[in-house]
Scaffold this motif. Sequence first.
Motif, mmCIF file in Angstrom:
data_model
loop_
_atom_site.group_PDB
_atom_site.id
_atom_site.type_symbol
_atom_site.label_atom_id
_atom_site.label_comp_id
_atom_site.label_asym_id
_atom_site.label_seq_id
_atom_site.Cartn_x
_atom_site.Cartn_y
_atom_site.Cartn_z
ATOM 1 N N GLN A 1 37.399 111.463 -3.521
ATOM 2 C CA GLN A 1 37.542 111.279 -4.728
ATOM 3 C C GLN A 1 37.028 109.919 -5.477
ATOM 4 O O GLN A 1 37.101 109.573 -6.595
ATOM 5 C CB GLN A 1 38.824 112.021 -5.486
ATOM 6 C CG GLN A 1 38.928 113.430 -5.353
ATOM 7 C CD GLN A 1 40.254 113.965 -6.384
ATOM 8 O OE1 GLN A 1 40.963 113.099 -6.719
ATOM 9 N NE2 GLN A 1 40.271 115.308 -6.396
ATOM 10 N N ARG B 1 42.156 109.974 -13.024
ATOM 11 C CA ARG B 1 41.005 110.950 -13.217
ATOM 12 C C ARG B 1 41.274 111.841 -14.110
ATOM 13 O O ARG B 1 40.287 112.534 -14.633
ATOM 14 C CB ARG B 1 40.768 111.638 -11.650
ATOM 15 C CG ARG B 1 40.146 110.936 -10.844
ATOM 16 C CD ARG B 1 39.997 111.444 -9.352
ATOM 17 N NE ARG B 1 39.294 112.750 -9.462
ATOM 18 C CZ ARG B 1 37.858 112.699 -9.455
ATOM 19 N NH1 ARG B 1 37.251 111.628 -9.002
ATOM 20 N NH2 ARG B 1 37.142 113.940 -9.472
ATOM 21 N N LEU C 1 35.174 106.263 -10.090
ATOM 22 C CA LEU C 1 34.914 107.674 -9.967
ATOM 23 C C LEU C 1 33.791 107.855 -9.135
ATOM 24 O O LEU C 1 32.663 107.303 -9.340
ATOM 25 C CB LEU C 1 34.639 108.291 -11.440
ATOM 26 C CG LEU C 1 35.937 108.173 -12.401
ATOM 27 C CD1 LEU C 1 35.346 108.476 -13.666
ATOM 28 C CD2 LEU C 1 36.859 108.928 -11.863
ATOM 29 N N ASP D 1 35.482 117.330 -5.963
ATOM 30 C CA ASP D 1 36.016 117.635 -7.241
ATOM 31 C C ASP D 1 36.261 118.878 -7.689
ATOM 32 O O ASP D 1 35.409 119.732 -7.812
ATOM 33 C CB ASP D 1 35.034 116.681 -8.351
ATOM 34 C CG ASP D 1 35.044 115.292 -7.797
ATOM 35 O OD1 ASP D 1 36.016 114.704 -7.409
ATOM 36 O OD2 ASP D 1 33.871 114.558 -7.813
ATOM 37 N N LEU E 1 35.823 115.310 -15.067
ATOM 38 C CA LEU E 1 35.749 113.828 -14.951
ATOM 39 C C LEU E 1 36.236 113.029 -16.308
ATOM 40 O O LEU E 1 35.810 113.755 -17.314
ATOM 41 C CB LEU E 1 34.703 112.824 -14.256
ATOM 42 C CG LEU E 1 34.119 113.123 -12.756
ATOM 43 C CD1 LEU E 1 32.905 112.515 -12.555
ATOM 44 C CD2 LEU E 1 35.672 112.682 -11.777
#
Length: 161
Positions: A57, A115, A128, A135, A139
């Motif tokens: 991540q 996040r 990010l 994911d 976001l």
Amino acid sequence: MRELLRLLVPRFYAHCILKDDAMDMLFCHRWLLLSFKREFFNEEVLKMWEACWSHYQTKYFHIFLCVAMLQEYGGPVVDKNLSADDMLQFFTDLSMKMDGTRVLRMARHSLLKFRQLPGIPCSLRRLLSGPGIWDSAPLPKIQCDCLNSCVYLHDESKLCN
């Protein structure tokens, strides 16, 4: 890192703003320069390195480790109103006394919290790594205050929205 501290450790950030040279955060430079080797025992350091190398991540998990260390151990710095030099000494004295497992857990939690923010400053966009195969959630929206073109985007010819 300053913006991240402002978002995730606001009390510590506010303290550093009031102290001369405190935003240099020399103790964090030491942590990063030595890859946490002097802060934790070998087994804990290896777990932290593995978490950083996995790029799960984010490619910048080491920054979240620093934030977690400040979340866990920065309270007395603020309570005692320590100067920049005293902060460096305080964190140096904590070497091999910090709980690496707890710090690692807090760093993961801080990353998750980051996040899940509804929006982040464009200066933190690179923290990010997604969206990617790891994911599963949207976001945060990038909030840009730059004029004309944003200097924080990978492609500087694009404008921030």
